[in-house]
Structure formats: C-alpha cells, structure tokens
Scaffold this active site. Structure first.
Site, PDB file in Angstrom:
ATOM      1  N   ASP A 237      64.742  41.601  48.663  1.00  0.00           N
ATOM      2  CA  ASP A 237      65.626  42.201  47.659  1.00  0.00           C
ATOM      3  C   ASP A 237      64.926  43.043  46.598  1.00  0.00           C
ATOM      4  O   ASP A 237      65.571  43.438  45.627  1.00  0.00           O
ATOM      5  CB  ASP A 237      66.425  41.101  46.953  1.00  0.00           C
ATOM      6  CG  ASP A 237      67.446  40.441  47.847  1.00  0.00           C
ATOM      7  OD1 ASP A 237      67.797  41.030  48.884  1.00  0.00           O
ATOM      8  OD2 ASP A 237      67.903  39.336  47.502  1.00  0.00           O
TER       9      ASP A 237
ATOM     10  N   SER B 299      75.975  39.752  53.559  1.00  0.00           N
ATOM     11  CA  SER B 299      74.514  39.655  53.578  1.00  0.00           C
ATOM     12  C   SER B 299      74.002  38.238  53.823  1.00  0.00           C
ATOM     13  O   SER B 299      72.838  38.065  54.147  1.00  0.00           O
ATOM     14  CB  SER B 299      73.924  40.194  52.277  1.00  0.00           C
ATOM     15  OG  SER B 299      74.307  39.381  51.189  1.00  0.00           O
TER      16      SER B 299
ATOM     17  N   HIS C  30      71.848  35.148  47.387  1.00  0.00           N
ATOM     18  CA  HIS C  30      70.821  35.268  48.421  1.00  0.00           C
ATOM     19  C   HIS C  30      69.919  34.045  48.413  1.00  0.00           C
ATOM     20  O   HIS C  30      69.979  33.216  47.514  1.00  0.00           O
ATOM     21  CB  HIS C  30      69.998  36.544  48.227  1.00  0.00           C
ATOM     22  CG  HIS C  30      70.691  37.774  48.727  1.00  0.00           C
ATOM     23  ND1 HIS C  30      70.193  39.036  48.551  1.00  0.00           N
ATOM     24  CD2 HIS C  30      71.851  37.945  49.399  1.00  0.00           C
ATOM     25  CE1 HIS C  30      71.013  39.928  49.086  1.00  0.00           C
ATOM     26  NE2 HIS C  30      72.038  39.279  49.601  1.00  0.00           N
TER      27      HIS C  30
END
Length: 180
Positions: free
Chosen positions: A123, A57, A96
């Site tokens: 998210d 990701s 992230h």
C-alpha cells in the site's frame, strides 16, 4: 383514494400536541442511537467501532459490503492482522492486512506496512507522499469480527443518494403519521 390519499388525510388530521409528541419521540430515538454509538466508541477504543468494506481488495476474506467490527488496544499491531487505517489526505478509511511490522527498539512504537489480500503490491502508493509506513495514529482499529453483506445498505445509499433521501423521507412520514 389509496395509500397516498390516506397519508395526506392523516397528515391533515394531526393535532399540534400529537405532532410535538412524535417529534420528541423521533428526537429520543436519534439521541439513543448517538449514545449507543458513543458507548461503543468507549468500549472498543476506536473512533469508528464499525466499518463497511467498500472495495474488493480484501477478497476472498472480506467482500464488498461486509461490515467489520473493530477494537483497538495498546498492544502493538502484528503482521497478519486486519487493520483499518486512515491516510492523511483521504477521507475514507481503508481495510487491509498488516504484512510487515517494524518495531523501534528505543520507543517500542511500531511502523506498519499494509496490503490488500487481493492486491499485487503493498500500500505504499496509497499512503501520503513520502510516507512508507503507517504509524499508531493512522490505525483506527483491528478487525475482530464481521457480518457478511449487511453493509450493502450503506453502499447503495452512498452511491445512489436519491434512495437515501427517499428512505429518510418515508421514515419521517411514517413517524409523523403514526397514531401511537
């Protein structure tokens, strides 16, 4: 007889004093590793100073198997920083980028919205039900550096537990049978 026969003969010839010495040495190695880990926790201000990237990701910046080094300070998180966070109900931390930061004027606390660089959407779908922002207690640390691909050892041992048991058994056998 080969390697296995020599190992069996070596185990048979071990004396109690030698075995105790080797067990104590193994205990000291494990204890030293734990002390180093706790010291890193104190220095970095985070419960996990090192994490492995487990998914794609964050590509192309971080690839699966990269090891990230974390640090946590009292300074507020800023948009653009790479953060590692835990979400209520999930055991595995997520790596992230903070894309939006909302600072509350009355308290100075910040709410953070994150997104993987390789993901199309933010998210919010990963957060706990009804949660739209991450708070300070969710964030484990900021990424301050990384080692590429070194974390593959952890990924392989997690995905193939038999390899982990074989490796631990082989290392234990090596310690027990060593003559030093």
């Amino acid at each position: 007889m080969g390697w296995i026969g020599e190992t069996v003969d070596s185990i048979k010839s071990i004396k109690i004093r030698q075995l105790v010495t080797q067990v104590v040495t193994l205990g000291m190695i494990v204890t030293s590793a734990l002390i180093i880990w706790k010291a890193l926790m104190c220095v970095t201000g985070t419960e996990s100073p090192v994490v492995v990237v487990l998914s794609g990701s964050m590509e192309p910046g971080f690839k699966r198997g990269d090891i990230l080094f974390l640090h946590m300070t009292k300074e507020p998180i800023r948009a653009g920083e790479i953060v590692v966070f835990n979400v209520d109900g999930r055991d595995i931390p997520i790596v992230h980028r903070a894309i939006k930061v909302h600072e509350r004027e009355n308290t100075g606390e910040v709410d953070v919205l994150t997104k993987g660089d390789n993901n199309d959407i933010d998210d919010i779908g990963l957060y706990a039900e009804g949660q739209f922002w991450l708070h300070r207690h969710h964030i484990m640390g900021r990424a301050i550096g990384f080692l590429p691909y070194v974390g593959w050892v952890t990924i392989i041992m997690t995905e193939q537990p038999i390899i982990k048991y074989i490796l631990i058994g082989a290392l234990g056998l090596l310690v027990i049978t060593s003559k030093d």
